[in-house]
Design a protein around this motif. Structure first.
Motif, PDB file in Angstrom:
ATOM      1  N   GLN A  89      25.084 -46.754   4.148  1.00 53.84           N
ATOM      2  CA  GLN A  89      24.477 -47.448   5.282  1.00 53.84           C
ATOM      3  C   GLN A  89      23.701 -46.476   6.174  1.00 53.84           C
ATOM      4  N   LYS A 126      22.258 -43.616   5.256  1.00 52.10           N
ATOM      5  CA  LYS A 126      21.029 -43.220   4.562  1.00 52.10           C
ATOM      6  C   LYS A 126      19.985 -44.330   4.615  1.00 52.10           C
ATOM      7  N   ALA A 127      20.426 -45.571   4.411  1.00 49.55           N
ATOM      8  CA  ALA A 127      19.501 -46.702   4.447  1.00 49.55           C
ATOM      9  C   ALA A 127      18.917 -46.862   5.849  1.00 49.55           C
ATOM     10  N   SER A 128      19.754 -46.689   6.859  1.00 47.25           N
ATOM     11  CA  SER A 128      19.287 -46.806   8.240  1.00 47.25           C
ATOM     12  C   SER A 128      18.267 -45.725   8.562  1.00 47.25           C
ATOM     13  N   GLN A 158      15.051 -46.588   6.844  1.00 52.35           N
ATOM     14  CA  GLN A 158      14.391 -47.697   7.537  1.00 52.35           C
ATOM     15  C   GLN A 158      13.707 -47.197   8.803  1.00 52.35           C
ATOM     16  N   ALA A 175      12.697 -49.280   1.873  1.00 43.36           N
ATOM     17  CA  ALA A 175      13.691 -49.050   2.922  1.00 43.36           C
ATOM     18  C   ALA A 175      14.367 -50.357   3.324  1.00 43.36           C
ATOM     19  N   ALA A 227      16.810 -51.258   0.585  1.00 44.13           N
ATOM     20  CA  ALA A 227      17.986 -50.389   0.641  1.00 44.13           C
ATOM     21  C   ALA A 227      18.901 -50.801   1.791  1.00 44.13           C
ATOM     22  N   GLN A 228      18.294 -51.138   2.921  1.00 45.10           N
ATOM     23  CA  GLN A 228      19.076 -51.572   4.088  1.00 45.10           C
ATOM     24  C   GLN A 228      19.810 -52.872   3.771  1.00 45.10           C
ATOM     25  N   ALA A 241      22.720 -52.139   1.405  1.00 46.14           N
ATOM     26  CA  ALA A 241      23.811 -51.461   2.103  1.00 46.14           C
ATOM     27  C   ALA A 241      24.578 -52.441   2.984  1.00 46.14           C
TER      28      ALA A 241
END
Length: 47
Positions: free
Chosen positions: A10, A12-14, A17, A30, A33-34, A37
Motif C-alpha cells: 500500500q 509503494k502504491a501510494s 500514485q 499507479a 496499483a493503488q 493494494a
C-alpha cells in the motif's frame, strides 16, 4: 481507522500514485496499483 499500519504494498502504491499525480507520468499504472493494494487490504481489515 483501525490503527493498523498500511502494508508495504500500500505504501509503494501510494507513493507511485503521488508521483504520478505530480508528474502526470504513469497515472494509469499507479491507479491500478493503488486499487489492487486497497483491494488486498480489505480481507486484512475484515471489511
Amino acid at each position: 481507522m483501525s490503527g493498523e499500519q498500511p502494508s508495504n504494498v500500500q505504501r509503494k502504491a501510494s507513493n507511485a500514485q503521488s508521483k504520478a499525480d505530480q508528474t502526470g507520468i504513469g497515472k494509469k499504472q499507479a491507479s491500478e496499483a493503488q486499487s489492487a493494494a486497497d483491494h488486498r487490504a480489505y480481507p486484512k481489515h475484515g471489511l
